[in-house]
Design a protein around this motif. Structure first.
Motif, PDB file in Angstrom:
ATOM      1  N   ALA A   6       0.821  -1.458  -0.053  1.00  0.00           N
ATOM      2  CA  ALA A   6       0.091   0.095  -0.053  1.00  0.00           C
ATOM      3  C   ALA A   6       0.905   1.161   0.010  1.00  0.00           C
ATOM      4  N   ARG A   7       2.166   1.148   0.337  1.00  0.00           N
ATOM      5  CA  ARG A   7       2.982   2.248   0.495  1.00  0.00           C
ATOM      6  C   ARG A   7       3.028   3.230  -0.730  1.00  0.00           C
ATOM      7  N   ALA A   8       3.138   2.813  -1.980  1.00  0.00           N
ATOM      8  CA  ALA A   8       3.198   3.541  -3.134  1.00  0.00           C
ATOM      9  C   ALA A   8       1.605   4.356  -3.052  1.00  0.00           C
ATOM     10  N   SER A   9       0.669   3.531  -3.220  1.00  0.00           N
ATOM     11  CA  SER A   9      -0.563   4.248  -3.401  1.00  0.00           C
ATOM     12  C   SER A   9      -0.962   5.293  -2.360  1.00  0.00           C
ATOM     13  N   VAL A  10      -0.579   4.967  -1.117  1.00  0.00           N
ATOM     14  CA  VAL A  10      -0.818   5.894   0.054  1.00  0.00           C
ATOM     15  C   VAL A  10      -0.196   7.040  -0.343  1.00  0.00           C
ATOM     16  N   SER A  11       1.092   6.974  -0.798  1.00  0.00           N
ATOM     17  CA  SER A  11       1.892   8.144  -0.682  1.00  0.00           C
ATOM     18  C   SER A  11       1.420   9.048  -1.925  1.00  0.00           C
ATOM     19  N   ARG A  12       0.939   8.619  -2.835  1.00  0.00           N
ATOM     20  CA  ARG A  12       0.354   9.650  -4.034  1.00  0.00           C
ATOM     21  C   ARG A  12      -0.473  10.356  -3.343  1.00  0.00           C
ATOM     22  N   VAL A  13      -1.252  10.022  -2.468  1.00  0.00           N
ATOM     23  CA  VAL A  13      -2.149  11.025  -1.543  1.00  0.00           C
ATOM     24  C   VAL A  13      -1.435  11.893  -0.565  1.00  0.00           C
ATOM     25  N   THR A  14      -0.622  11.147   0.152  1.00  0.00           N
ATOM     26  CA  THR A  14      -0.336  12.111   1.297  1.00  0.00           C
ATOM     27  C   THR A  14       1.057  12.974   1.003  1.00  0.00           C
ATOM     28  N   ASP A  15       1.817  12.449  -0.055  1.00  0.00           N
ATOM     29  CA  ASP A  15       3.060  13.533  -0.447  1.00  0.00           C
ATOM     30  C   ASP A  15       2.497  14.735  -0.848  1.00  0.00           C
ATOM     31  N   PRO A  16       1.387  15.307  -1.559  1.00  0.00           N
ATOM     32  CA  PRO A  16       1.249  16.460  -1.743  1.00  0.00           C
ATOM     33  C   PRO A  16       0.731  17.547  -0.479  1.00  0.00           C
ATOM     34  N   MET A  64      -3.450   8.511  11.592  1.00  0.00           N
ATOM     35  CA  MET A  64      -3.062   8.952  10.091  1.00  0.00           C
ATOM     36  C   MET A  64      -1.817  10.317   9.961  1.00  0.00           C
ATOM     37  N   PHE A  65      -1.620  10.654  11.026  1.00  0.00           N
ATOM     38  CA  PHE A  65      -0.573  11.749  11.278  1.00  0.00           C
ATOM     39  C   PHE A  65       0.594  10.724  10.899  1.00  0.00           C
ATOM     40  N   ASP A  66       0.734   9.618  11.322  1.00  0.00           N
ATOM     41  CA  ASP A  66       2.010   9.054  11.124  1.00  0.00           C
ATOM     42  C   ASP A  66       2.408   8.965   9.729  1.00  0.00           C
ATOM     43  N   LEU A  67       1.407   8.988   8.849  1.00  0.00           N
ATOM     44  CA  LEU A  67       1.639   8.961   7.353  1.00  0.00           C
ATOM     45  C   LEU A  67       2.301  10.254   6.975  1.00  0.00           C
ATOM     46  N   LEU A  68       1.660  11.272   7.469  1.00  0.00           N
ATOM     47  CA  LEU A  68       1.904  12.731   7.083  1.00  0.00           C
ATOM     48  C   LEU A  68       3.547  13.188   7.345  1.00  0.00           C
ATOM     49  N   ASP A  69       3.933  12.576   8.512  1.00  0.00           N
ATOM     50  CA  ASP A  69       5.200  12.974   8.848  1.00  0.00           C
ATOM     51  C   ASP A  69       6.115  12.420   7.915  1.00  0.00           C
ATOM     52  N   GLY A  70       6.102  11.141   7.455  1.00  0.00           N
ATOM     53  CA  GLY A  70       6.822  10.764   6.495  1.00  0.00           C
ATOM     54  C   GLY A  70       6.858  11.449   5.064  1.00  0.00           C
ATOM     55  N   SER A  71       5.633  11.935   4.664  1.00  0.00           N
ATOM     56  CA  SER A  71       5.318  12.539   3.538  1.00  0.00           C
ATOM     57  C   SER A  71       6.066  13.826   3.714  1.00  0.00           C
ATOM     58  N   MET A  72       6.108  14.675   4.857  1.00  0.00           N
ATOM     59  CA  MET A  72       6.665  15.894   5.043  1.00  0.00           C
ATOM     60  C   MET A  72       8.413  15.753   5.015  1.00  0.00           C
ATOM     61  N   ALA A  73       8.624  14.414   5.465  1.00  0.00           N
ATOM     62  CA  ALA A  73      10.310  14.275   5.580  1.00  0.00           C
ATOM     63  C   ALA A  73      10.705  14.143   4.105  1.00  0.00           C
ATOM     64  N   ARG A  74       9.934  13.439   3.141  1.00  0.00           N
ATOM     65  CA  ARG A  74      10.338  13.490   1.876  1.00  0.00           C
ATOM     66  C   ARG A  74      10.153  14.581   1.090  1.00  0.00           C
ATOM     67  N   ALA A  75       9.471  15.584   1.724  1.00  0.00           N
ATOM     68  CA  ALA A  75       9.157  16.913   0.881  1.00  0.00           C
ATOM     69  C   ALA A  75      10.580  17.743   1.384  1.00  0.00           C
ATOM     70  N   LEU A  76      11.143  17.400   2.467  1.00  0.00           N
ATOM     71  CA  LEU A  76      12.304  18.054   2.759  1.00  0.00           C
ATOM     72  C   LEU A  76      13.508  17.595   2.362  1.00  0.00           C
ATOM     73  N   GLY A  77      13.553  16.425   1.560  1.00  0.00           N
ATOM     74  CA  GLY A  77      14.592  15.628   1.039  1.00  0.00           C
ATOM     75  C   GLY A  77      14.910  14.358   1.627  1.00  0.00           C
ATOM     76  N   GLY A  78      14.181  14.226   2.772  1.00  0.00           N
ATOM     77  CA  GLY A  78      14.664  12.912   3.339  1.00  0.00           C
ATOM     78  C   GLY A  78      14.584  13.114   5.026  1.00  0.00           C
ATOM     79  N   GLY A  79      14.424  11.987   5.667  1.00  0.00           N
ATOM     80  CA  GLY A  79      14.357  12.203   7.271  1.00  0.00           C
ATOM     81  C   GLY A  79      15.651  12.272   7.829  1.00  0.00           C
ATOM     82  N   THR A  80      15.693  12.445   8.971  1.00  0.00           N
ATOM     83  CA  THR A  80      16.966  12.457   9.743  1.00  0.00           C
ATOM     84  C   THR A  80      16.856  11.196  10.580  1.00  0.00           C
ATOM     85  N   LYS A  81      18.085  10.883  11.091  1.00  0.00           N
ATOM     86  CA  LYS A  81      18.145   9.709  12.108  1.00  0.00           C
ATOM     87  C   LYS A  81      17.361   9.927  13.407  1.00  0.00           C
ATOM     88  N   PHE A  82      17.293  11.239  13.825  1.00  0.00           N
ATOM     89  CA  PHE A  82      16.700  11.641  15.196  1.00  0.00           C
ATOM     90  C   PHE A  82      15.241  11.446  14.804  1.00  0.00           C
TER      91      PHE A  82
END
Length: 204
Positions: A6-16, A64-82
């Motif tokens: 489901a990751r790819a399908s969900v990302s298409r919705v949450t990434d924007p 569902m906010f757990d999905l959005l933080d990952g999308s936000m991290a991708r928008a910033l170029g990738g997440g951090t280790k912290f």
């Protein structure tokens, strides 16, 4: 398991949505903390008082906010280790609050100690499934991922059970908790065996 398909399908919705939140000045870590705090508060307030249907919608919504933080991290170029450590830690807290609230409901509101045992089993196994992956990765293994019942599956199965019970469907929570417990046991075994195979392959 669901995450893989489901990751790819969900990302298409949450990434924007994640990109828009970043433009508003919000950070992935802030979203993680807010979603976790709201999930914990909703679970501990609504489930122990018998408001299962409301608790289901509140916990699911904020989870569902757990999905959005990952999308936000991708928008910033990738997440951090912290950020990864914070997210994993908050997931464990939210899972613990959910199953603890259900245990309280079953012991105090419905006097159902046998089913409370199932909820306690899920509480423990939810932590163990995640710990196996974390400990394996710390030891240099990469195979302790996936499995029959990961966090997404646990949430779906459990919240379907609480929601249907809130609607008056008999035995819905019983089926959900025992099904989730059985699936979690399978997942623990799958991850341990995967690490063992990798370890034997590395040794060879």
């Amino acid at each position: 398991m669901l995450n893989i398909f489901a990751r790819a399908s969900v990302s298409r919705v949450t990434d924007p949505i994640g990109a828009a939140l970043v433009r508003l000045g919000l950070t992935p870590n802030a979203m993680t903390l807010f979603g976790t705090a709201a999930t914990i508060a909703g679970a501990l307030w609504l489930f122990p008082t018998g408001h299962l249907l409301a608790g289901t919608f509140v916990v699911w919504g904020f989870a569902m906010f757990d999905l959005l933080d990952g999308s936000m991290a991708r928008a910033l170029g990738g997440g951090t280790k912290f950020g990864a450590v914070l997210d994993a830690s908050c997931d464990r807290l939210a899972d613990g609050a959910l199953f603890s609230a259900i245990v309280w409901y079953l012991l105090v509101e419905t006097d159902h100690p046998v089913l409370a045992v199932a909820a306690l089993i899920n509480l423990v196994l939810a932590q163990v499934v995640s710990y196996i992956k974390a400990r394996a990765e710390a030891s240099g293994f990469t195979s302790a991922d996936g499995g029959l019942v990961e966090r997404a599956e646990r949430l779906i199965i459990t919240l379907v059970g609480t929601g249907l019970t809130g609607l008056g469907v008999p035995y819905a929570l019983d089926v959900a908790l025992w099904l989730c417990a059985a699936g979690s046991v399978v997942t623990v075994v799958q991850r341990v065996l995967a690490v063992r195979r990798e370890a034997l392959g590395t040794a060879a």
